[in-house]
Design a protein around this motif. Structure first.
Motif, PDB file in Angstrom:
ATOM      1  N   ALA A 176      -3.015   6.079   6.405  1.00  0.00           N
ATOM      2  CA  ALA A 176      -3.585   5.159   5.423  1.00  0.00           C
ATOM      3  C   ALA A 176      -4.868   4.477   5.880  1.00  0.00           C
ATOM      4  CB  ALA A 176      -2.548   4.093   5.054  1.00  0.00           C
TER       5      ALA A 176
ATOM      6  N   VAL B 123       0.853   5.552  -0.168  1.00  0.00           N
ATOM      7  CA  VAL B 123       0.026   6.736   0.094  1.00  0.00           C
ATOM      8  C   VAL B 123       0.753   7.943  -0.491  1.00  0.00           C
ATOM      9  CG1 VAL B 123      -1.022   5.785   2.195  1.00  0.00           C
ATOM     10  CG2 VAL B 123       1.050   7.174   2.374  1.00  0.00           C
TER      11      VAL B 123
ATOM     12  N   TRP C 189       4.336   9.468  -4.097  1.00  0.00           N
ATOM     13  CA  TRP C 189       4.013   8.189  -3.465  1.00  0.00           C
ATOM     14  C   TRP C 189       5.079   7.813  -2.440  1.00  0.00           C
ATOM     15  CZ3 TRP C 189      -0.698   6.544  -3.853  1.00  0.00           C
ATOM     16  CH2 TRP C 189      -1.453   6.843  -4.983  1.00  0.00           C
TER      17      TRP C 189
ATOM     18  N   ARG D  81      -4.806  12.510   1.648  1.00  0.00           N
ATOM     19  CA  ARG D  81      -3.960  11.516   0.984  1.00  0.00           C
ATOM     20  C   ARG D  81      -4.774  10.596   0.092  1.00  0.00           C
ATOM     21  NH1 ARG D  81       1.065  11.409   3.595  1.00  0.00           N
ATOM     22  NH2 ARG D  81       1.053  12.350   5.654  1.00  0.00           N
TER      23      ARG D  81
ATOM     24  N   ARG E   5      -4.593   6.532  -1.536  1.00  0.00           N
ATOM     25  CA  ARG E   5      -4.012   5.222  -1.265  1.00  0.00           C
ATOM     26  C   ARG E   5      -4.071   4.390  -2.542  1.00  0.00           C
ATOM     27  NH1 ARG E   5      -7.849   3.442   3.730  1.00  0.00           N
ATOM     28  NH2 ARG E   5      -9.411   3.824   2.144  1.00  0.00           N
TER      29      ARG E   5
ATOM     30  N   LEU F 298       0.841  -1.189   0.000  1.00  0.00           N
ATOM     31  CA  LEU F 298       0.000   0.000   0.000  1.00  0.00           C
ATOM     32  C   LEU F 298       0.883   1.248   0.000  1.00  0.00           C
ATOM     33  CD1 LEU F 298      -2.913   1.119   0.176  1.00  0.00           C
ATOM     34  CD2 LEU F 298      -2.589   1.194   2.658  1.00  0.00           C
TER      35      LEU F 298
END
Length: 161
Positions: A80, A47, A55, A130, A132, A45
């Protein structure tokens, strides 16, 4: 300043990071490499940063009263919206230069801890700031700007296959 667990020279960082170590104050941070497994293999993952929208993985300052891995898990929740067990052994370390408005820039040495995502929620502290995205380790490696972090992400994919 740097917490002394390892000297900057022992941190296993790139030559570019090492060249900055004498010119800037050095601080410790922790990060969570948030992952899940799917039929195609592990996914990581990423963010975005709040301002530049680059990123990254969730990371931040060490939190008083928490271990580095607990600090990483807290950052994963705040940045996140993910929850799950966070490993206590660091996967590795990367460095970056933090530009701090109104303060001198600093070199941050970031220990990375694996966090196996078991729950992901829509509403979390930084949800409005943000984005994700789940990606393969190879794609994650190519999307981050830090060569040290990119190598760590690519290596995570090899370790998990």
């Amino acid at each position: 300043m740097f917490d002394g667990r390892r000297s900057v020279a022992e941190a296993g960082l790139s030559a570019q990071s090492m060249s900055l170590s004498g010119a800037l104050p050095v601080y410790a941070q922790s990060a969570a490499l948030c992952y899940r497994t799917s039929k195609g293999g592990p996914e990581i993952l990423l963010v975005t940063t709040r301002r530049a929208r680059r990123w990254i993985i969730p990371k931040g300052w060490l939190i008083n009263g928490l271990t580095p891995s607990e600090s990483a898990a807290r950052e994963a929740w705040e940045e996140a919206g993910v929850l799950g067990p966070c490993g206590t052994d660091s996967l590795g370390r990367f460095a970056y230069v933090k530009n701090r408005p109104g303060k001198a820039s600093a070199l941050c040495l970031v220990d990375v801890f694996p966090l196996h995502v078991q729950r992901m929620v829509a509403h979390f502290p930084e949800a409005g700031e943000r984005r994700r995205k789940w990606v393969s380790p190879q794609v994650a490696s190519s999307k981050v700007s830090s060569p040290d972090l990119g190598a760590l992400l690519a290596g995570f994919g090899l370790q998990r296959q």
